[in-house]
Design a protein around this motif. Structure first.
Motif, PDB file in Angstrom:
ATOM      1  N   MET A 112       0.828  -1.211   0.000  1.00  0.00           N
ATOM      2  CA  MET A 112       0.000   0.000   0.000  1.00  0.00           C
ATOM      3  C   MET A 112       0.857   1.254   0.000  1.00  0.00           C
ATOM      4  O   MET A 112       0.517   2.254  -0.635  1.00  0.00           O
ATOM      5  N   TYR A 113       1.993   1.204   0.708  1.00  0.00           N
ATOM      6  CA  TYR A 113       2.901   2.355   0.724  1.00  0.00           C
ATOM      7  C   TYR A 113       3.376   2.694  -0.691  1.00  0.00           C
ATOM      8  O   TYR A 113       3.571   3.863  -1.035  1.00  0.00           O
ATOM      9  N   PHE A 114       3.557   1.656  -1.514  1.00  0.00           N
ATOM     10  CA  PHE A 114       3.969   1.867  -2.907  1.00  0.00           C
ATOM     11  C   PHE A 114       2.778   2.170  -3.814  1.00  0.00           C
ATOM     12  O   PHE A 114       2.939   2.285  -5.021  1.00  0.00           O
ATOM     13  N   GLY A 115       1.587   2.288  -3.224  1.00  0.00           N
ATOM     14  CA  GLY A 115       0.404   2.638  -3.999  1.00  0.00           C
ATOM     15  C   GLY A 115      -0.101   1.531  -4.892  1.00  0.00           C
ATOM     16  O   GLY A 115      -0.817   1.786  -5.869  1.00  0.00           O
ATOM     17  N   LYS A 116       0.244   0.285  -4.563  1.00  0.00           N
ATOM     18  CA  LYS A 116      -0.143  -0.839  -5.423  1.00  0.00           C
ATOM     19  C   LYS A 116      -1.520  -1.380  -5.026  1.00  0.00           C
ATOM     20  O   LYS A 116      -1.865  -1.419  -3.839  1.00  0.00           O
ATOM     21  N   PRO A 117      -2.296  -1.852  -6.009  1.00  0.00           N
ATOM     22  CA  PRO A 117      -3.567  -2.504  -5.665  1.00  0.00           C
ATOM     23  C   PRO A 117      -3.294  -3.783  -4.875  1.00  0.00           C
ATOM     24  O   PRO A 117      -2.400  -4.552  -5.229  1.00  0.00           O
ATOM     25  N   VAL A 118      -4.062  -3.969  -3.813  1.00  0.00           N
ATOM     26  CA  VAL A 118      -3.827  -5.077  -2.889  1.00  0.00           C
ATOM     27  C   VAL A 118      -5.052  -5.989  -2.884  1.00  0.00           C
ATOM     28  O   VAL A 118      -6.184  -5.523  -2.697  1.00  0.00           O
ATOM     29  N   PHE A 119      -4.803  -7.289  -3.089  1.00  0.00           N
ATOM     30  CA  PHE A 119      -5.856  -8.303  -3.099  1.00  0.00           C
ATOM     31  C   PHE A 119      -5.615  -9.242  -1.912  1.00  0.00           C
ATOM     32  O   PHE A 119      -4.549  -9.840  -1.794  1.00  0.00           O
ATOM     33  N   LEU A 120      -6.623  -9.358  -1.037  1.00  0.00           N
ATOM     34  CA  LEU A 120      -6.457 -10.080   0.220  1.00  0.00           C
ATOM     35  C   LEU A 120      -7.564 -11.103   0.423  1.00  0.00           C
ATOM     36  O   LEU A 120      -8.640 -10.997  -0.165  1.00  0.00           O
ATOM     37  N   SER A 121      -7.303 -12.057   1.310  1.00  0.00           N
ATOM     38  CA  SER A 121      -8.390 -12.903   1.795  1.00  0.00           C
ATOM     39  C   SER A 121      -9.173 -12.102   2.830  1.00  0.00           C
ATOM     40  O   SER A 121      -8.691 -11.093   3.356  1.00  0.00           O
ATOM     41  N   ARG A 122     -10.368 -12.544   3.138  1.00  0.00           N
ATOM     42  CA  ARG A 122     -11.185 -11.868   4.161  1.00  0.00           C
ATOM     43  C   ARG A 122     -10.922 -12.440   5.553  1.00  0.00           C
ATOM     44  O   ARG A 122     -11.636 -12.126   6.498  1.00  0.00           O
ATOM     45  N   LEU A 123      -9.907 -13.254   5.683  1.00  0.00           N
ATOM     46  CA  LEU A 123      -9.706 -14.008   6.919  1.00  0.00           C
ATOM     47  C   LEU A 123      -8.828 -13.272   7.919  1.00  0.00           C
ATOM     48  O   LEU A 123      -7.974 -12.469   7.554  1.00  0.00           O
ATOM     49  N   THR A 124      -9.039 -13.570   9.162  1.00  0.00           N
ATOM     50  CA  THR A 124      -8.276 -13.103  10.326  1.00  0.00           C
ATOM     51  C   THR A 124      -8.072 -11.585  10.301  1.00  0.00           C
ATOM     52  O   THR A 124      -9.041 -10.841  10.203  1.00  0.00           O
ATOM     53  N   SER A 125      -6.838 -11.087  10.367  1.00  0.00           N
ATOM     54  CA  SER A 125      -6.616  -9.647  10.546  1.00  0.00           C
ATOM     55  C   SER A 125      -6.618  -8.852   9.248  1.00  0.00           C
ATOM     56  O   SER A 125      -6.590  -7.616   9.285  1.00  0.00           O
ATOM     57  N   LEU A 126      -6.637  -9.503   8.099  1.00  0.00           N
ATOM     58  CA  LEU A 126      -6.365  -8.790   6.845  1.00  0.00           C
ATOM     59  C   LEU A 126      -7.378  -7.684   6.510  1.00  0.00           C
ATOM     60  O   LEU A 126      -6.978  -6.627   6.023  1.00  0.00           O
ATOM     61  N   PRO A 127      -8.679  -7.879   6.773  1.00  0.00           N
ATOM     62  CA  PRO A 127      -9.602  -6.760   6.514  1.00  0.00           C
ATOM     63  C   PRO A 127      -9.303  -5.515   7.359  1.00  0.00           C
ATOM     64  O   PRO A 127      -9.574  -4.392   6.923  1.00  0.00           O
ATOM     65  N   GLU A 128      -8.726  -5.699   8.549  1.00  0.00           N
ATOM     66  CA  GLU A 128      -8.303  -4.549   9.368  1.00  0.00           C
ATOM     67  C   GLU A 128      -7.188  -3.775   8.684  1.00  0.00           C
ATOM     68  O   GLU A 128      -7.101  -2.557   8.807  1.00  0.00           O
ATOM     69  N   ILE A 129      -6.313  -4.505   8.013  1.00  0.00           N
ATOM     70  CA  ILE A 129      -5.148  -3.880   7.379  1.00  0.00           C
ATOM     71  C   ILE A 129      -5.556  -3.171   6.088  1.00  0.00           C
ATOM     72  O   ILE A 129      -5.214  -2.017   5.855  1.00  0.00           O
ATOM     73  N   GLY A 130      -6.304  -3.854   5.247  1.00  0.00           N
ATOM     74  CA  GLY A 130      -6.661  -3.294   3.940  1.00  0.00           C
ATOM     75  C   GLY A 130      -7.808  -2.314   3.979  1.00  0.00           C
ATOM     76  O   GLY A 130      -7.913  -1.439   3.117  1.00  0.00           O
ATOM     77  N   GLY A 131      -8.694  -2.464   4.983  1.00  0.00           N
ATOM     78  CA  GLY A 131      -9.854  -1.590   5.060  1.00  0.00           C
ATOM     79  C   GLY A 131     -10.666  -1.617   3.776  1.00  0.00           C
ATOM     80  O   GLY A 131     -10.759  -2.654   3.106  1.00  0.00           O
ATOM     81  N   ASP A 132     -11.226  -0.475   3.408  1.00  0.00           N
ATOM     82  CA  ASP A 132     -12.054  -0.430   2.194  1.00  0.00           C
ATOM     83  C   ASP A 132     -11.244  -0.096   0.944  1.00  0.00           C
ATOM     84  O   ASP A 132     -11.805   0.148  -0.125  1.00  0.00           O
ATOM     85  N   LEU A 133      -9.906  -0.113   1.071  1.00  0.00           N
ATOM     86  CA  LEU A 133      -9.058   0.179  -0.090  1.00  0.00           C
ATOM     87  C   LEU A 133      -8.540  -1.082  -0.777  1.00  0.00           C
ATOM     88  O   LEU A 133      -7.993  -1.014  -1.864  1.00  0.00           O
ATOM     89  N   ALA A 134      -8.686  -2.230  -0.097  1.00  0.00           N
ATOM     90  CA  ALA A 134      -8.216  -3.496  -0.683  1.00  0.00           C
ATOM     91  C   ALA A 134      -9.362  -4.184  -1.418  1.00  0.00           C
ATOM     92  O   ALA A 134     -10.541  -3.864  -1.220  1.00  0.00           O
TER      93      ALA A 134
END
Length: 359
Positions: free
Chosen positions: A279-301
């Motif tokens: 995200m710091y490099f401004g790259k699109p981020v694709f994540l699983s919805r599991l465990t802590s990852l939605p906290e990290i990506g928020g509504d931008l992932a």
């Protein structure tokens, strides 16, 4: 006299690990801020960064498991990892903080013997803690659900302090290596090649498109790696999958700079440092919805709801279209979100906690 604090940074034995990076970030953060405390760090001296304040360092030795370091002069001990083999005992009047990164051993299909061993070690670390710091709300919730497995002090504090990163001062890097995939569109993934990281589903994703997949890994579970390599052959992806081992930070940043996207389909994360770096490099981020990852990506992932090849390809295509339609705006928002997880913010939060315990 300033109060003395000992921070167990023994995990710097593994300098390319995520926890080692967090330890370095904490040391740097405490070095750069005004403080009334006298800090000492425990860990391999060669891996502890130079500091302006010339903090005291107690050099790690393998035999200190059996003959512990004398901690009598310290007012507070901070164990930076819940599976530490050190500083299980505290003296009268001392305070103790333990950072809990995850309880993955309860969720990753570990054998009963490993679960029992890990549980005992966590108990040794947190059983006499005055404060337990969880690195995400997910870890805190998971700990509360499993609290009955442990015996704790009656008035133990439970707090969330996110891991803090040291970001590079630029997003423009060069490399001495001539990678065949530079100039091609490639998906990047960073992390140990373990079943819980779930990288094999990325092979299914690129089987549906023409992207290359670049994996940056520091270690691997041999059985999972064999399975992963076999799947590459089965899907005929030998020319489009590139596994790079133990790259340094500059090389990692170069790969982040040039990737089309960052994908992290992990099944278990206490936090998730690589998505923040992407995200710091401004790259699109694709994540699983599991465990802590939605906290990290928020509504931008962009999120995978399941790991079927067709669904992942659909999410990837629509996500890239959305990103390309508003690249400038999203790049700025992604970087702004990443900066919330900075090393100074982490150091400030820990020092606030130390002050509360020692007042």
């Amino acid at each position: 006299m300033p109060k003395k604090i000992l921070i167990d940074a023994e995990r710097l034995k593994y300098p390319k690990s995520g926890i080692a990076n967090v330890c370095v970030s904490l040391i740097k953060g405490l070095d750069e801020k005004e403080s009334d405390f006298d800090y000492t760090f425990y860990g391999p001296k060669k891996n502890i960064p130079q500091t302006k304040k010339n903090f005291t360092v107690i050099d790690w030795k393998f035999w200190q498991k059996k003959i512990p370091v004398n901690t009598g002069k310290f007012n507070l001990i901070h164990t930076a990892h819940q599976l530490s083999d050190y500083f299980h005992h505290i003296k009268k009047g001392q305070k103790k903080v333990v950072t809990l990164h995850d309880l993955n051993f309860l969720h990753d299909n570990s054998q009963e013997r490993k679960i029992s061993k890990s549980k005992k070690l966590v108990q040794k670390n947190i059983g006499n803690a005055d404060a337990i710091v969880c690195i995400s709300e997910f870890v805190k919730d998971d700990f509360i659900k499993n609290k009955a497995l442990f015996t704790l002090k009656a008035n133990v504090k439970l707090e969330v302090i996110y891991n803090g990163l040291i970001f590079p001062e630029t997003t423009d890097f060069s490399s001495r290596n001539s990678y065949s995939f530079i100039g091609e569109k490639y998906i990047l993934n960073i992390g140990v090649l373990f079943p819980k990281k779930n990288q094999e589903v990325l092979l299914d994703l690129i089987s549906q498109n023409d992207r290359h997949l670049v994996l940056v890994t520091s270690s691997a579970k041999s059985a999972y790696k064999e399975k992963f390599l076999e799947k590459i052959k089965t899907l005929g992806l030998e020319n489009r999958v590139h596994i790079l081992e133990n790259v340094d930070n500059n090389e990692k940043y170069y790969l982040l700079q040039h990737c089309e996207s960052y994908c992290h389909p992990s099944l278990a994360e206490g936090f998730g440092i690589p998505p923040v770096e992407a995200m710091y490099f401004g790259k699109p981020v694709f994540l699983s919805r599991l465990t802590s990852l939605p906290e990290i990506g928020g509504d931008l992932a962009f999120y995978f709801d399941d790991f079927s090849a067709e669904h992942m390809q659909q999410v990837y295509t629509s996500g890239m279209q959305m990103y390309e339609a508003q690249t400038d705006g999203l790049t700025s928002q992604l970087r702004k979100r990443a900066l919330k997880f900075g090393y100074l913010e982490m150091a400030e939060a820990y020092e606030k906690l130390y002050s509360e315990l020692l007042d």
